[in-house]
Structures are given as structure tokens and as C-alpha cells.
Enzyme design. Structure first.
Site, short mmCIF file in Angstrom:
data_model
loop_
_atom_site.label_atom_id
_atom_site.label_comp_id
_atom_site.label_asym_id
_atom_site.label_seq_id
_atom_site.Cartn_x
_atom_site.Cartn_y
_atom_site.Cartn_z
N GLU A 155 0.79 -1.31 -0.11
CA GLU A 155 0.22 -0.10 0.00
C GLU A 155 0.85 1.11 -0.12
OE1 GLU A 155 -2.88 -0.39 3.19
OE2 GLU A 155 -3.29 -2.27 2.42
N GLU A 268 -5.95 -11.04 -1.32
CA GLU A 268 -6.51 -10.80 0.20
C GLU A 268 -8.18 -10.76 -0.59
OE1 GLU A 268 -5.31 -7.47 2.38
OE2 GLU A 268 -3.23 -7.53 1.91
O1 9MR Z 1 -6.96 -8.44 8.56
C1 9MR Z 1 -5.75 -7.83 9.09
C2 9MR Z 1 -6.14 -7.62 10.69
O2 9MR Z 1 -6.27 -8.80 11.46
C3 9MR Z 1 -4.92 -6.72 11.36
O3 9MR Z 1 -5.43 -6.26 12.56
C4 9MR Z 1 -4.68 -5.41 10.42
C5 9MR Z 1 -3.47 -4.75 11.15
O4 9MR Z 1 -2.46 -5.49 10.96
O5 9MR Z 1 -4.52 -5.85 9.05
C6 9MR Z 1 -5.41 -6.70 8.43
O6 9MR Z 1 -5.19 -6.95 7.23
C7 9MR Z 1 -4.75 -5.98 6.12
C8 9MR Z 1 -3.58 -6.18 5.50
O7 9MR Z 1 -2.41 -6.60 6.17
C9 9MR Z 1 -3.29 -5.37 4.29
N1 9MR Z 1 -4.56 -4.77 3.44
C10 9MR Z 1 -5.78 -4.62 4.28
C11 9MR Z 1 -6.05 -5.72 5.27
C12 9MR Z 1 -7.40 -5.60 6.11
O8 9MR Z 1 -7.17 -4.27 6.98
#
Ligand code: 9MR
Length: 359
Positions: A155, A268
Site C-alpha cells: 500500500e 486478500e
Molecule cells: O486482517 C488484518 C487484521 O487482522 C489486522 O489487525 C490488520 C492490521 O495488521 O491488518 C489486516 O490486514 C490488512 C492487510 O495486512 C493489508 N491490507 C488490508 C488488510 C485489512 O485491513
């Protein structure tokens, strides 16, 4: 709902068993063999519930050929107790994946959303470089030769931030400069020359994603021109009911990556639905089916990873007011939903067309 699902689940599974390619009649109904026949990875994000919940673990072992730690491999989590990296989550997933023949996708080395709480806001270029490359080198090096893919940078694009090249304004951009992305990829490659190195971002398949696709392509072209070690792009694919996606835009984006010799991953996948409408499971499944129909036509597609397998564990449901959402292929009781069938159908189609697409 359970009965209907069970029947159609079995129908899909029976179809899977008639696959001409690698599926054999001794295999259980599962997405894993379908993915293999399609020449793809099918994987899911997983968390510590993988160790605690036998039914979830069984579904992972049935359906997945790859897993992605959802948050336990992030910089903030691994250094939650201080600057020293806790390598236990790395060892644990490596052991589980190797024991069960699963590939690993490491997620994610550099992300503004997972900066350690101790990271110095006032770091100068040299200190920021030392911290970032030290983290990448240590983590990737600790799993050298054992992680198939790493999301190196996550990102890093945000056209709305107003930078001419679309880069997101983050601490590392401010402290290191525009080359922080290239430096991170080079550090990862030096630490493990065998890993496939990925840039991962969201909105790339969305109807509102044209500027994001352009900015990512410019970034990737720049890296490729400079000979930086990048092998693919992850298209996150957090889809939502009522939020259109741009199949043509995604196909063109994938074709540009292919021209550069890069792979594309759906990294994802999930579908957010308000669960307030009539038949949310079918609606969610229709979105899966529609999106994946485009995705499985992409020749340089190598993997489809969902962001969780069961509605029991989803980042979407953790959001306020979203407790009833059902974004994933299994329900909370680990029964396959229509979304599971949509994924199976897409993998079957890919398996049937595998030769044509990759020739
Ligand atoms: O799903 C993930 C969540 O459990 C975590 O708390 C969060 C912060 O680390 O990240 C979420 O995953 C994200 C991913 O790493 C990057 N793309 C967006 C995802 C959803 O927020």
C-alpha cells in the site's frame, strides 16, 4: 441453509473428482486439488486460531496449498515488546507449512499500517534506512529458502495524497525518500535470492481504481527499468456488494505486468456485504463468481488467496456494525457456503483452460 449448501457442495465436489488433470479419486472434496489442476495456489490468511481450532485447521489443510499469516509477521507485531524481533511466529508457521506441504506468503515487510510503536518519528535518512533494511534483512534471512513469496511493500500508493508519482505520504517516504521501495526490494532479494518478491495494494480491480492502477504500473515499471528484483503484484481484492469492479481495467493491468514478465496474485480476497439484504450468502457468492470469472482468464495469475476462510475470523466483522457480515467461503460453523462453490467453479474453469491460457 445448511442442507442446500451441503447438497450443492457435494455436487461441486463430485465434479471436481472428474477433473482430467491431477485430481485423483482418492482425494477428498477440496479446493487444493482444484487449484493444483488449475496451476494456481489457493491460500488463505490465517491467525493464531489455526493452532486452537481443529475444524478451521482441517479446512485449511483440505483447501489450501498456501497460507499467509494475517498479522503475526508484521513489523509492529514481531517487535511489540521492543526492538528485538520475536521470531517465534516465523518458526511456528514455517514448521506447520513444511510439515503439511503448504507454501507460505510472507505478509508484509514494509507497510505504513504496521510500523512499530517504538519507531522514531524523527528518524533521519540514515537511521530510517538502517531500521528498515535491518528489519527486512533479519526477517527474510530468518526464513531464507523457506518462504515462496514475500509482500515486500504494501500500500505505498495513494493518488489522493497528491504526490506527482502517486506515492503515499508515509514516514519512510519522508525520511528515506522515493527510493525506499527499491531499497526494500533489494534488501529482501539479498537476504533470500530464491523468494518471489511482491508489491501488494488495494483498489486495483475496483471501478474507482484507474488512478491506483496507473500509479502502481508506473512504480513497477520504474523498478523493472532499474533492474530491481520484483516478481509480481498482489491485487488485494477486498470486494464489496454495491461497489463495482473494473474487469477490463484489471485485465489490461495484468497484461502490462505480463509484458514486464511479472506475475499477478489475488492476495486478500473477500466480499463485504451489509447482510441486511435478502440473500446475502448468494449475493456474496455472485460477486465472488463474477470477479473470479475475470481473474481466472488472466494468464499470469499464479495465486488466489482469500483473507480468511471462515466468517468466524474476518477483519471485516471486527469493524463496528459489521458483526453479521459473511464475507468468506465458510460460515461460522465451518460449513461451506455458496462462495466456496463460486471459488471451486472458477478453479475448475481455470483447470479446463490452463493449457490455452499459458501457451
Ligand atoms: O486482517 C488484518 C487484521 O487482522 C489486522 O489487525 C490488520 C492490521 O495488521 O491488518 C489486516 O490486514 C490488512 C492487510 O495486512 C493489508 N491490507 C488490508 C488488510 C485489512 O485491513
Amino acid at each position: 441453509m445448511g442442507q442446500i449448501n451441503r447438497r450443492s457442495f457435494l455436487a461441486v465436489s463430485a465434479a471436481a473428482l472428474t477433473l482430467p488433470d491431477h485430481a485423483s479419486s482418492t482425494e477428498l472434496p477440496a479446493l487444493g486439488p482444484l487449484a493444483r489442476a488449475a496451476g494456481l495456489e489457493f491460500g488463505s490468511a490465517v491467525g493464531p486460531w489455526l493452532w486452537r481450532e481443529a475444524d478451521f485447521r482441517a479446512a485449511v489443510l483440505r483447501d489450501c496449498t498456501a497460507i499467509v499469516p494475517e498479522y503475526e509477521w508484521k513489523w509492529d507485531y514481531l517487535t511489540r515488546a521492543g526492538r528485538r524481533t520475536d521470531l517465534e511466529p516465523i518458526r511456528r508457521y514455517l514448521a506447520f507449512a513444511e510439515k503439511n506441504g503448504l507454501a507460505l506468503r510472507g505478509h508484509t515487510l514494509v507497510w505504513h499500517g504496521a510500523m512499530p510503536h517504538w519507531y522514531p518519528a524523527a528518524a533521519d535518512r540514515q537511521e530510517a534506512l538502517t531500521l528498515m533494511t535491518g528489519h527486512v534483512t533479519d526477517l527474510v534471512g530468518s526464513a531464507r529458502g523457506r518462504v515462496r513469496r514475500w509482500d515486500v511493500v504494501n500500500e505505498a500508493i495513494e493518488p489522493a495524497d497528491g504526490e506527482p508519482d502517486g506515492l503515499r505520504r508515509t514516514p519512510l517516504l519522508a525520511q528515506i525518500g522515493r527510493d525506499y521501495i527499491e531499497i526494500a526490494f533489494r534488501a529482501a532479494a539479498a537476504a533470500d535470492p530464491t523468494a518471489r518478491l511482491v508489491y501488494n495494494d488495494y483498489g486495483l480491480g475496483a471501478s474507482w481504481g484507474a488512478a491506483r492502477r496507473d500509479a502502481v504500473l508506473r512504480l513497477v515499471e520504474h523498478l523493472v527499468e532499474r533492474g530491481a528484483p520484483i516478481h509480481g503484484v498482489g491485487v488485494q481484492s477486498h470486494l464489496a456488494a454495491g461497489d463495482g469492479y473494473d474487469g477490463d481495467g484489471l485485465a489490461v493491468f495484468a497484461a502490462r505486468l505480463r509484458e514486464m514478465g511479472l506475475e499477478i496474485l489475488v492476495s486478500e480476497l473477500d466480499v463485504s456485504d451489509t447482510a441486511r439484504r435478502g440473500a446475502p450468502d448468494r449475493e456474496v457468492a455472485a460477486i465472488y463468481a463474477h470477479y473470479l470469472a475475470t481473474v481466472v482468464e488472466i494468464p499470469n495469475l499464479t495465486a488466489i488467496h482469500t483473507w480468511g476462510l471462515s466468517d468466524r475470523h474476518s477483519w471485516i466483522r471486527a469493524k463496528a456494525g459489521a458483526e453479521n457480515e459473511r464475507p468468506l467461503p465458510y460460515d461460522r460453523a465451518m460449513r461451506p457456503k455458496p462462495a466456496w462453490e463460486a471459488i471451486a467453479g472458477a478453479l475448475r474453469r481455470r483447470a479446463a483452460e490452463h493449457g490455452r491460457l499459458t501457451s
